[in-house]
Write a protein that holds these residues in place. Structure first.
Motif, mmCIF file in Angstrom:
data_model
loop_
_atom_site.group_PDB
_atom_site.id
_atom_site.type_symbol
_atom_site.label_atom_id
_atom_site.label_comp_id
_atom_site.label_asym_id
_atom_site.label_seq_id
_atom_site.Cartn_x
_atom_site.Cartn_y
_atom_site.Cartn_z
ATOM 1 N N VAL A 166 -6.868 1.045 1.521
ATOM 2 C CA VAL A 166 -6.333 2.216 0.832
ATOM 3 C C VAL A 166 -7.039 2.382 -0.511
ATOM 4 O O VAL A 166 -7.548 1.422 -1.076
ATOM 5 N N ILE A 200 -5.186 7.588 2.607
ATOM 6 C CA ILE A 200 -5.497 6.939 3.875
ATOM 7 C C ILE A 200 -5.758 8.036 4.898
ATOM 8 O O ILE A 200 -5.118 9.089 4.879
ATOM 9 N N ALA A 212 -1.880 -0.808 5.366
ATOM 10 C CA ALA A 212 -2.075 -0.110 4.099
ATOM 11 C C ALA A 212 -0.793 -0.106 3.274
ATOM 12 O O ALA A 212 -0.808 -0.338 2.068
#
Length: 500
Positions: A166, A200, A212
């Protein structure tokens, strides 16, 4: 084309802005109808048409449209260079479009930029950007192609990425030369979503999204917390559960929490496996207090849960010491006292209903009496033959479980809540839909214990019921009814009692 001097922002326009708009209006007045149409379709439109599309629209050759388009842009560029306000706006746009400028922000900063021109009331910034050789797409000004700027964005996200994949929106915004709000809008435009201030890709796998979220949080999370945190890119609960169980980046760190493997946290093992490992290290025995302290020192597991596992299934507690069970485990309930369980010669019928979890392919618990009849015990799985391949039954923790039966459910087209019978025979297993008859009182009773409807005398029916319930052959109607009541099978008990 006309420049609009009225509207709510007209009073805020400077004399220079008004002169610039008048110059644009004069430029428009000098155009032919064909030129004005090309200008409208190629420059003023929020989504400009291609040269080929405009050629078809006007009945011209593509080469002719290209020549008109080039001439208009060249004359517009000369007009802009000659006007101070337009030239200043052009310089601002070129400075910001490196390679991307947010027209919404530009309009907020410049009254002239947002001033409408032409019958289509196109914003002035679109005219100036087009004359500067820049591309416009909705509310964005782009240097180069949309694809090239999308690739530049992808590289910016990659460079800003943290462990877990991320990237903080603030870092990406710096790379793109945009404000955080503008960067967030652009990222959504080119296939990203934001989770707690981090970008993302929306096409990420469920495992990547969960990883993430955990990376952003930096701490273990429960399933419910993960579902809530991933709501910006919604995924089915089953998909998240599968990712938690199968993605190598994710580990279960506690009974209810998950984290990233890279954190190095102790991986959670079911309580019964932890107890087994502790006993193995202690030559087969360990004080219960030590077992509790060891497991609670690793994971958030209650003392009551640990005691329950240590005193059931394959383990026992004697004198405060946990050991493996010495004698064979006895079922918690006999077949005759197990609700929904019936015998027919060498077959055993278990009446139950299909659950949503079974339809999803999840394994499930089976009655302890069935486990006893099949010989399922800790360390002793049983595999039975079926018409769709083998079916395995194992001992997990403190109870017996079946593997997935989804293939049977799909083959029979069963839905959650459908009454069924699980039929266990000598080394065989089958699943069938419960066909409950109401043709006669006898048929209703027989089909509810897994048998085919038949015409029987009352004494013969009672003998069949006695056999089905593991009662002595000479049992009376009262004996049968009494056992059915104790098994909490009131409907069947009432049907049998009515035949007295």
């Amino acid at each position: 084309m006309t420049a609009h001097a009225d509207g709510p922002s007209s009073s805020r326009r400077s004399p220079g802005d008004l002169r610039a708009l008048a110059a644009v209006a004069e430029f428009d007045a000098a155009l032919t109808d064909q030129e004005r149409r090309v200008l409208t379709e190629r420059i003023y439109a929020g989504r400009p048409r291609t040269q080929a599309e405009v050629a078809d629209l006007l009945g011209l050759s593509r080469e002719r449209v290209t020549k008109i388009d080039r001439s208009i842009r060249h004359r517009l560029a000369s007009l802009i260079d000659a006007d101070r306000a337009l030239a200043q706006l052009s310089a601002t746009i070129n400075l910001r479009a490196a390679p991307l400028a947010d027209a919404v922000q530009l309009t907020a900063d410049s009254t002239l930029a947002g001033s409408p021109v032409g019958d289509a009331e196109a914003p002035c910034w679109r005219v100036v950007a087009a004359a500067s050789g820049l591309r416009t797409s909705e509310d964005w000004i782009i240097r180069g192609t949309l694809r090239s700027v999308a690739e530049f964005t992808k590289s910016a996200v990659s460079e800003a990425a943290l462990p877990g994949g991320v990237a903080p929106i603030t870092t990406i915004a710096d790379h793109l030369g945009l404000s955080d709000d503008s960067a967030a809008r652009w990222l959504r435009r080119v296939g990203y979503e934001l989770i707690d201030g981090h970008a993302i890709a929306t096409r990420s796998t469920t495992g990547e999204i969960v990883a993430a979220v955990l990376s952003i949080r930096g701490a273990a999370m429960t399933f419910a917390e993960i579902v809530d945190a991933t709501s910006a890119i919604p995924r089915a609960h089953n998909s998240i559960r599968n990712a938690l169980a199968s993605d190598s980046r994710i580990v279960k760190t506690d009974r209810t929490r998950y984290g990233l493997a890279e954190w190095g946290l102790p991986r959670y093992e079911p309580v019964h496996l932890q107890i087994g490992a502790i006993l193995a290290d202690g030559d087969g025995a360990a004080p219960i207090d030590e077992v509790i302290a060891t497991i609670r020192g690793r994971h958030d597991v209650s003392e009551a849960t640990i005691r329950a596992y240590a005193g059931a299934g394959e383990f026992q507690i004697r004198g405060g010491v946990v050991t493996r069970r010495e004698r064979a485990r006895r079922p918690r309930r006999t077949p005759g006292r197990t609700r929904g369980l019936y015998r027919e010669d060498d077959l055993v019928h278990w009446a139950t209903t299909i659950t949503p979890a079974q339809c999803r392919g999840t394994g499930f618990n089976i009655p302890s009496a069935v486990a006893g009849l099949l010989g399922i015990a800790p360390g002793s799985p049983v595999t039975l033959e079926t018409s769709l391949g083998t079916q395995t039954f194992t001992w997990a923790s403190v109870q017996a479980r079946s593997g997935s039966i989804r293939r049977f459910i799909d083959a029979l087209e069963l839905a959650p809540g459908t009454p069924v019978f699980f039929d266990f025979g000598p080394r065989t297993f089958a699943l069938r839909r419960a066909e409950l008859s109401t043709a006669s009182p006898t048929a209703a009773i027989l089909t509810r214990i897994g048998r085919r409807p038949a015409r029987l005398t009352r004494p013969r029916l009672i003998r069949v019921l006695a056999e089905s319930l593991w009662l002595p052959p000479d049992s009376t109607t009262d004996d049968v009814v009494d056992l059915l009541v104790r098994r909490r099978e009131a409907d069947l008990a009432d049907r049998v009692a009515a035949m007295r």
